[in-house]
Design a protein around this motif. Structure first.
Motif, PDB file in Angstrom:
ATOM      1  N   TYR A  29      50.203  16.157  17.042  1.00 20.14           N
ATOM      2  CA  TYR A  29      49.433  15.607  15.925  1.00 20.14           C
ATOM      3  C   TYR A  29      50.326  15.367  14.718  1.00 20.14           C
ATOM      4  CZ  TYR A  29      45.292  17.301  18.455  1.00 20.14           C
ATOM      5  OH  TYR A  29      44.311  17.528  19.402  1.00 20.14           O
ATOM      6  N   ALA A  31      50.974  15.900  10.745  1.00 22.11           N
ATOM      7  CA  ALA A  31      50.694  17.090   9.944  1.00 22.11           C
ATOM      8  C   ALA A  31      50.946  16.822   8.469  1.00 22.11           C
ATOM      9  CB  ALA A  31      51.543  18.264  10.414  1.00 22.11           C
ATOM     10  N   VAL A  59      46.875  18.071  11.425  1.00 24.83           N
ATOM     11  CA  VAL A  59      47.143  19.494  11.248  1.00 24.83           C
ATOM     12  C   VAL A  59      47.555  19.668   9.789  1.00 24.83           C
ATOM     13  CG1 VAL A  59      48.677  21.408  11.858  1.00 24.83           C
ATOM     14  CG2 VAL A  59      47.855  19.850  13.633  1.00 24.83           C
ATOM     15  N   THR A  60      46.940  20.600   9.083  1.00 22.04           N
ATOM     16  CA  THR A  60      47.246  20.763   7.663  1.00 22.04           C
ATOM     17  C   THR A  60      47.620  22.199   7.356  1.00 22.04           C
ATOM     18  OG1 THR A  60      44.948  21.177   7.019  1.00 22.04           O
ATOM     19  CG2 THR A  60      45.691  18.880   7.014  1.00 22.04           C
ATOM     20  N   LEU A  95      55.910  23.806  10.182  1.00 24.03           N
ATOM     21  CA  LEU A  95      55.148  22.822  10.953  1.00 24.03           C
ATOM     22  C   LEU A  95      55.977  22.260  12.100  1.00 24.03           C
ATOM     23  CD1 LEU A  95      53.295  20.931   8.074  1.00 24.03           C
ATOM     24  CD2 LEU A  95      52.253  22.404   9.814  1.00 24.03           C
ATOM     25  N   VAL A 101      52.675  19.880  16.769  1.00 29.88           N
ATOM     26  CA  VAL A 101      52.951  19.012  15.622  1.00 29.88           C
ATOM     27  C   VAL A 101      54.089  18.073  15.986  1.00 29.88           C
ATOM     28  CG1 VAL A 101      53.891  18.921  13.276  1.00 29.88           C
ATOM     29  CG2 VAL A 101      52.096  20.568  13.838  1.00 29.88           C
ATOM     30  N   ILE A 106      55.249  14.030   9.619  1.00 27.85           N
ATOM     31  CA  ILE A 106      54.827  15.026   8.637  1.00 27.85           C
ATOM     32  C   ILE A 106      54.821  14.396   7.249  1.00 27.85           C
ATOM     33  CG2 ILE A 106      55.402  17.226   7.529  1.00 27.85           C
ATOM     34  CD1 ILE A 106      56.559  18.146  10.193  1.00 27.85           C
TER      35      ILE A 106
END
Length: 305
Positions: A29, A31, A59-60, A95, A101, A106
């Protein structure tokens, strides 16, 4: 949301990790690192945005700055812009260590001073592929020129001298370290609207949190803050796309317009009519608008990273 910790050059950072709906650990994903305002903690507006953006498929990670909240670092209550910038890169490190991730997808999203810090980190960390700010504040400029930017950098000399004198007292007498508040506890007619609303946010049940104690170390923080400029070299080092969201009635709007004017990378400025600085912290209408701008921006820019 899952409580996590990660290392930042020997400091243990406390964070909250949010996963998208329908999360599949076999996938990867995009992030986002979500950066809280000065004086804030992860449980406040940063955590709110982290949750909302996770619902959009990211994703956080929201976290407490080093020396603040549940994160480690001594002395506590230090506001150190250089450390705040380094925190963001440490969050990226974490991350990138997660199998789910995509290390090449990012971004960073920052609120208030967290927006300035996010820009400063993105300038020097190419792993951050896109950056977004909401109610951005360049903390060094704000402390030097005043909340509305009407002053001069030289106006900070008296504050500098006061911090220097206080440091001498603390060093020579062993006295307690003096602190100053981020937001005023007492509202007078001279207090700007944004600061009055910030007081309501931080110091009432609206968003009050025991880890956000509305204080920073005076003698040690002030020299670090006054010498910091989140936007220095932004013309040359900010090569990543930037989204800037702010309110038309915010006293802090000048930070957002300055960033937009100076940035040479792909950029978008969204000024929301009628909104003030604090509206974007927890006002449902304004948070929804900011997320509506951020989600497609990051989806597009991180997809092509």
């Amino acid at each position: 949301m899952t409580a996590v910790t990660f290392d930042n050059n020997g400091i243990t950072m406390a964070g909250e990790l949010n996963l998208p709906d329908g999360f599949d650990a076999a996938r990867t994903y995009p992030a986002l690192v979500v950066v809280h305002p000065g004086g804030g903690v992860k449980e406040q507006t940063a955590g709110l945005y982290a949750g909302k953006l996770a619902e959009e498929g990211f994703v956080t990670l929201a976290y407490d700055a080093s020396y603040q909240g549940e994160s480690g670092g001594e002395p506590h209550f230090l506001e150190d812009p250089a450390a705040r910038v380094a925190d963001i890169s440490a969050a990226v490190d974490y991350l990138q260590s997660l199998d789910y991730v995509d290390a090449e997808r990012i971004g960073a999203w920052g609120v208030c001073a967290g927006g300035g810090y996010a820009v400063a980190a993105t300038k020097v960390d190419a792993r951050i592929k896109a950056v977004g700010t909401v109610s951005a504040v360049n903390i060094g400029s704000a402390w030097r020129k005043g909340w509305d930017g009407s002053g001069q950098d030289s106006d900070a000399v008296a504050t500098r001298d006061g911090a220097s004198g206080r440091r001498t007292v603390e060093a020579t007498t062993g006295g307690d370290a003096a602190t100053l508040p981020y937001v005023p506890a007492e509202i007078t007619p001279e207090v700007p609207r944004d600061m009055a609303e910030a007081s309501d946010y931080y110091l009432t049940p609206r968003a009050q949190h025991p880890n956000a104690q509305n204080k920073y170390l005076f003698a040690q923080s002030i020299p670090r803050i006054l010498g910091f400029d989140a936007f220095v070299l932004v013309e040359d080092l900010l090569t990543q796309p930037v989204l800037i969201v702010a309110g038309s009635e915010a006293g802090s709007l000048w930070h957002s317009t300055e960033l937009h004017a100076r940035a040479r990378s792909e950029k978008k400025l969204v000024i929301v009519d009628g909104a003030a600085h604090m509206d974007f912290y927890d006002g449902p209408e304004y948070v929804k608008r900011a997320v509506a701008e951020a989600a497609p921006f990051f989806a597009e820019k991180l997809a092509s990273a």
